[in-house]
Design a protein around this motif. Sequence first.
Motif, short mmCIF file in Angstrom:
data_model
loop_
_atom_site.label_atom_id
_atom_site.label_comp_id
_atom_site.label_asym_id
_atom_site.label_seq_id
_atom_site.Cartn_x
_atom_site.Cartn_y
_atom_site.Cartn_z
N GLN A 4 0.83 -1.20 0.00
CA GLN A 4 0.00 0.00 0.00
C GLN A 4 0.87 1.26 0.00
OE1 GLN A 4 -2.38 -0.82 3.46
NE2 GLN A 4 -4.10 -1.56 2.23
N GLN A 5 1.95 1.24 0.77
CA GLN A 5 2.85 2.40 0.79
C GLN A 5 3.48 2.60 -0.58
OE1 GLN A 5 5.52 1.43 3.97
NE2 GLN A 5 4.20 2.32 5.55
N THR A 22 0.87 4.18 -2.79
CA THR A 22 0.72 5.59 -2.45
C THR A 22 1.87 6.39 -3.03
OG1 THR A 22 -0.47 5.03 -0.42
CG2 THR A 22 0.46 7.23 -0.55
N ARG A 45 1.70 9.37 -5.79
CA ARG A 45 2.33 10.68 -5.57
C ARG A 45 3.30 11.02 -6.69
NH1 ARG A 45 3.30 10.30 0.90
NH2 ARG A 45 1.14 10.69 1.46
N ASP A 55 -4.89 12.97 1.85
CA ASP A 55 -3.53 13.44 2.11
C ASP A 55 -3.39 14.85 1.53
OD1 ASP A 55 -0.63 12.95 2.76
OD2 ASP A 55 -0.50 13.33 0.60
N ASP A 97 -1.78 15.11 -1.89
CA ASP A 97 -2.66 14.60 -2.95
C ASP A 97 -3.78 15.58 -3.25
OD1 ASP A 97 -1.09 12.34 -2.99
OD2 ASP A 97 -2.53 11.07 -1.93
#
Length: 118
Positions: free
Chosen positions: A6-7, A10, A14, A50, A53
Motif C-alpha cells: 500500500q505504501q 501511495t 504521488r 492526504d 494529494d
Amino acid sequence: MLRLVQQGMTRGLRELIERQIQRARLEGQLDRLEGEGKPLPDRPEDTFVDTGDAVGFRMMAQAGVVPEEIEIKQALAEQRAQLARLTDPVARKDAMAELARLELRYNIAREARQRFMG
C-alpha cells in the motif's frame, strides 16, 4: 507485507501526480492561476485526503488536466443524450454500438485506477 504494498502504491500515485504537475508547469498551464501566491483556502472536505494529494488534484483540475476516466464519463453522457434524440433505427444501432464502446473504455479506465489505488 500488505502495508508495504500500500505504501508503494501511495508513493506511485504521488509520483504520478508530481509528474503531471511538473508537465503542466513546464507547459505553462500553472501560470497566473486564480489565487497564485495566496494561502490555500480551508477545505474541510479534504480532511480525509492526504494534503499533498489534495493539492495536486486541485492544481490539476484548475490547470484543466482531466483524467481519462472523467473525459470518457462526459462522452458517455453526451452519447446517451444523442441516443435519446435519434429515431432512425440504423442511426440508433450505430449510436448504441458507440455507447457500448465508450462504456467498455470507461470500465477499463475505472478498473485501472482502482487497481492502481489499491
